[in-house]
Structure formats: C-alpha cells, structure tokens
Write a protein that holds these residues in place. Structure first.
Motif, short mmCIF file in Angstrom:
data_model
loop_
_atom_site.label_atom_id
_atom_site.label_comp_id
_atom_site.label_asym_id
_atom_site.label_seq_id
_atom_site.Cartn_x
_atom_site.Cartn_y
_atom_site.Cartn_z
N VAL A 258 1.42 152.26 -14.88
CA VAL A 258 2.23 151.24 -15.57
C VAL A 258 1.41 149.98 -15.78
O VAL A 258 1.51 149.29 -16.82
CB VAL A 258 3.53 150.97 -14.78
N ALA A 259 0.63 149.61 -14.78
CA ALA A 259 -0.17 148.38 -14.89
C ALA A 259 -1.18 148.47 -16.02
O ALA A 259 -1.49 147.46 -16.68
CB ALA A 259 -0.87 148.11 -13.56
N ARG A 260 -1.68 149.66 -16.28
CA ARG A 260 -2.65 149.79 -17.37
C ARG A 260 -2.00 149.53 -18.72
O ARG A 260 -2.65 149.12 -19.68
CB ARG A 260 -3.28 151.19 -17.35
N ALA B 285 -2.91 141.57 -20.20
CA ALA B 285 -3.61 140.87 -19.12
C ALA B 285 -2.90 139.59 -18.74
O ALA B 285 -2.88 139.21 -17.57
CB ALA B 285 -5.06 140.58 -19.55
N ARG C 265 1.93 154.56 -5.75
CA ARG C 265 0.74 153.77 -6.09
C ARG C 265 0.15 154.25 -7.43
O ARG C 265 -0.26 153.45 -8.28
CB ARG C 265 -0.30 153.88 -4.97
N TYR D 156 2.34 153.08 -10.23
CA TYR D 156 2.16 151.63 -10.44
C TYR D 156 0.87 151.35 -11.23
O TYR D 156 0.86 150.53 -12.16
CB TYR D 156 2.12 150.94 -9.08
N ARG D 157 -0.17 152.07 -10.86
CA ARG D 157 -1.43 151.86 -11.60
C ARG D 157 -1.29 152.27 -13.05
O ARG D 157 -1.82 151.61 -13.96
CB ARG D 157 -2.54 152.65 -10.92
N LEU E 178 0.29 147.25 -19.33
CA LEU E 178 0.72 145.86 -19.42
C LEU E 178 -0.43 144.99 -19.92
O LEU E 178 -1.60 145.27 -19.65
CB LEU E 178 1.21 145.37 -18.05
#
Length: 492
Positions: free
Chosen positions: A317-319, A323, A311, A314-315, A321
C-alpha cells in the motif's frame, strides 16, 4: 370259724412294681431335643436350598435336600447379615450349625449359623441370576453412567491400606498427575468386606466439596487378584446398589483383567487392574505440558506469519501512495475548484427552467377557469336552497302544531285551574292530595272552575253500598243542559 374263713377268701395280692415309669409327651420331646443338641451340636451339611421363606420378623426358614432326604433349617435374624452367600432356591451350599428339634411338631431341624456356596459353579450360577435381576432394573445401562473428570483435583481410593495395590495406585498417580489422594482403608475379603466398602462409598458421597477433607472428583475401588471365593464380596447385591446410587463417579479395579465382578457392571468405568484404574482417573502431566508447549510454538509461528503478512500488505500500500501528503489532496482540491466554478451557471439554468414551468402553469390558471368552478358551486348551492325552502316550513308547521297540542294538554292538567266536574281541596293554605291528610270537623275550601265554596269534613266513610252516594253517582252521571266547551289537548 370255718364258715367265716370261707367268706373271707384268699388274701389280696400286692401290686407289681415297674422299673420303666411312663413319660409325658413333653418330657420325651425335650429329652430328645437335649440329646440331639448334645450329640449334633456342631455339624456341616451340604445340600440344595429349597422353599426359602423370609419371615417378616427377619428370620429365614428353608429346606436343605439332596437326592434322598431333606431337612428343615432356620437362620435367626442376627445371623442373616453375616452369611457368606444369601440363600436362594436351587443354590447348592455348605452350612454350619446345630441340630435341634421343634417339640410342638415333633420334628427336627438345623439352626444355621454360617452358609457358603458349595463350589465355584454354584457361585457363578447365583451371580448370573443376580446379574439378570439388576440388568432388568436398568443398573447396567450406559446412559446412567457418569463421565470421569478429565483433570481431577482429589482422587478417593477404597482398598486395603496394607498391600501392593495401594502402593501401585499411589505410584502411578504420582508419575502421571500429582494430586491429592484420600485413602479409605477397608477389608477387601470376607464377610465384613461388603459392609465396609459400602460405608466407604457413602462416606465419600457425604463429604463436602469445600470441606477440610474435600469430596473426591472420582473414586477407585481396588483389590488384587484372587479366586472366585476371594472376590465374592464384590458380587454382593447391596454393594452393587450402593455403587449405582453414588454421586461420585466410581472406577472399579477388582482382580486381574480376566476377573469380573458385579460392581464392574454398575460402576461408571471398569479398569483391568488397579494400575489401569489410576491411568483412567488421571491424565499424563508430561503430555499436557508437551501439548501446551506445542500450542505455544504454533501460536508464536501463527503470530509471526500474521505480522509478516500485515507488514507485506503495508509495504504494498505504501508503494502506491505519493511521497508528500499534499499530493493526496491536490487532485480533490482541483476537482472542487472546477465544480465550484460551474455552480453559478448551473443555478442560473435551474432558475430559468423553473420560471418556464411556472409561466406554463400560470397560463393555464386563467379567470375563466375560476369562473367555471364558481358557477358550478353556485348551481349546487341554489339546488340545495330550493330543496330547503320546501322542507323547512313544513317541518316548522308540524313542530308548531305539536307544541300547541302539548300546550293545550298542559293547560288541561294544571291543578290551579280545575276542569269542569273537578275541584281542588285546600286546607290551611295547602293543597290536599289524599284523604289521610284530612280530619273530622276540619274546615276546607273547594275550588271549582267557576268559583270556590267552604266545607266541613264530617269524618264519615262513604261506601259504595250506602244509598246517598248511589244517588250522588246518579246525579253526577246526568249530563249538563249547557256543557261548557273547554278545549282539551291531545297528549300524543
């Protein structure tokens, strides 16, 4: 009368009667035998065994002795198996039997019915000798012992059904590892104990793993404490060999912790007490459950940590990417547009480069280069042709000469054109090639090189010794005045 009395003499004396008539040797021997058996019908002797002789019939002959005397003894075949100890040279024993005699040798002996060791020292000495024997055969080696199963489904117990031993074992197994227990009741003391315990071990071995009574995964041989004499049946050689040959792992639990018997050395594991045997044969169910619960808790914690780590990643990596998903493709699309705009000019430059290289190569491929190659090939062709002009006619001439020679040879060998001095014999329109094809009086035609003549076969044989053929040979050997020059070919 007086003279007559003088001749007769005194009257003859009557024989004296004897109150002790003579006996035969057999009568005396059997009388002594009966006396010995009546007087000493039941005796107990203590002595040292010597001169043990096991006869092929199964009887055992020995001698009992002490420091002053000796007596022969015999153990009949039926009594050998029931002895408390087996006779060995040097063993001090106490025997029970009856005194009898052997009339054929006028000797007396004891017929032994039972035998026991004279004391603990004698028993231990016999046990040590038996240990050395089995140790030499490799029955005590660790590598031949079988492992005890960790989680048995069926446990076999060989012990007395009435006693504290079986209750202690069942209670301990029930506390630690509730499973199926099969009890084989036996006598654990006395002369018959060895046979019953051996039969129980062989019986457990003979069971099928999937039968109504399954074969145990492990067998416990147990008995409570006692004296050396009480535990002596577990020092039997036959029982020790049965334990060593068993397929099922065996735990021996005989006596207390300080007691040691022979089967303790040949069994797969030794337990200090029957309760200890139950502990060796079974795991602790509560410990297993606690271990499984601990593993379950550790698995849950490890899974939670793994999920939390994923988790977090994932967070992170998401930061990084954008919007909107379109923003991910914006830069690659821009690069594609830029590259496609430059593609036409790049292709034109590539074509120009190849045109220059082609023009350079074309300048090198002039007519003069091809002419030089053609001239070199023509020169080589003319040289080869000049060589062939001289070789081919000579080979053709030689081949023609060989063919002419073969033709002349073939003409000379043609039977349809006989050579001078030879004739062809014909009869009934066919050529005759052997004398067996002619008969007496048969008309034939002789064909020569210059003509033919008719002839008749007379049927007579022409031998080399007859005068006429000899003259004919002489005439045939005379050369002709005018030989005909007939060309003769060479076969070779």
């Amino acid at each position: 009368m007086t003279d007559d009395y003088a001749f007769e003499g005194p009257p003859a004396a009557e024989p004296v009667r004897d109150n002790n008539p003579p006996l035969s040797v057999s009568d005396l021997s059997f009388a002594l035998k009966r006396t010995l058996e009546d007087r000493f019908g039941h005796v107990r002797l203590r002595g040292e065994v010597s001169k043990v002789n096991r006869h092929a019939s199964g009887h055992v002959y020995l001698t009992l002795k002490d420091d002053k005397a000796a007596i022969d003894g015999v153990i009949w075949k039926g009594a050998v198996r029931g002895l408390g100890v087996q006779p060995e040279t040097g063993l001090e024993v106490i025997v029970t039997g009856k005194i009898t005699s052997y009339p054929a040798r006028s000797s007396y002996q004891i017929v032994i019915e039972s035998m026991e060791a004279a004391g603990a020292g004698a028993l231990l000495a016999q046990l040590e000798r038996l240990k050395d024997k089995l140790r030499g055969e490799g029955l005590f080696e660790t590598d031949r012992k079988r492992p005890i199963p960790a989680y048995p489904r069926t446990i076999g117990v060989i012990t007395s059904p009435t006693g504290a031993v079986i209750r202690d074992i069942l209670h301990r197994i029930g506390e630690r590892w509730p499973c199926r227990v099969v009890v084989w009741p036996v006598v654990v003391q006395g002369e018959v104990a060895c046979g019953q315990i051996s039969a129980a071990i062989r019986g457990f071995d003979a069971l099928s793993p999937d039968g109504p009574i399954p074969r145990p995964d492990v067998v416990i041989v147990a008995r409570g404490g006692g004296s050396v004499e009480d535990l002596w049946c577990f020092n039997d050689e036959g029982l020790a060999r049965t334990v060593a040959a068993a397929r099922v792992p065996i735990i021996s639990a005989v006596g207390h912790e300080t007691d040691t018997t022979l089967i303790d050395f040949v069994s797969d594991r030794r337990a200090p007490t029957p309760t200890g045997a139950a502990e060796l044969a079974t795991p602790v169910l509560a410990d297993l459950r606690e271990g499984l619960a601990d593993l379950d808790r550790r698995l849950a914690r490890a899974g939670g940590r793994l999920i939390e780590e994923r988790r977090t990643r994932y967070r992170a990596v998401a930061r990084g990417l954008p919007a909107r998903p379109e923003d991910l493709l914006a830069l690659p699309q821009q690069r594609l547009d830029h590259t496609s705009s430059r593609l036409g000019a790049a292709l034109s430059r590539n074509v120009a480069v190849h045109e220059r290289r082609l023009a350079l190569v074309r300048g090198q491929l002039g007519r003069s280069l091809l002419d030089r190659v053609i001239e070199r090939r023509q020169a080589r062709l003319e040289a080869v042709s000049a060589r062939l002009d001289g070789i081919v006619p000579r080979r053709l001439e030689r081949a023609g000469d060989a063919l002419s020679a073969l033709s002349r040879a073939l003409t000379g060998l043609d039977p349809s054109r006989p050579k001078p001095g030879f004739a062809r014999v014909e009869a009934d329109g066919r050529w005759i090639t052997a004398a067996a094809g002619l008969s007496a009086g048969q008309r034939v035609r002789l064909v020569f090189a210059d003509g033919d003549r008719a002839a008749t076969i007379d049927g007579g044989d022409v031998s080399p010794s007859s005068p006429e053929p000899a003259k004919a040979r002489v005439r045939a050997a005379t050369p002709r005045t005018k030989p005909v020059d007939t060309p003769q070919g060479d076969l070779f």
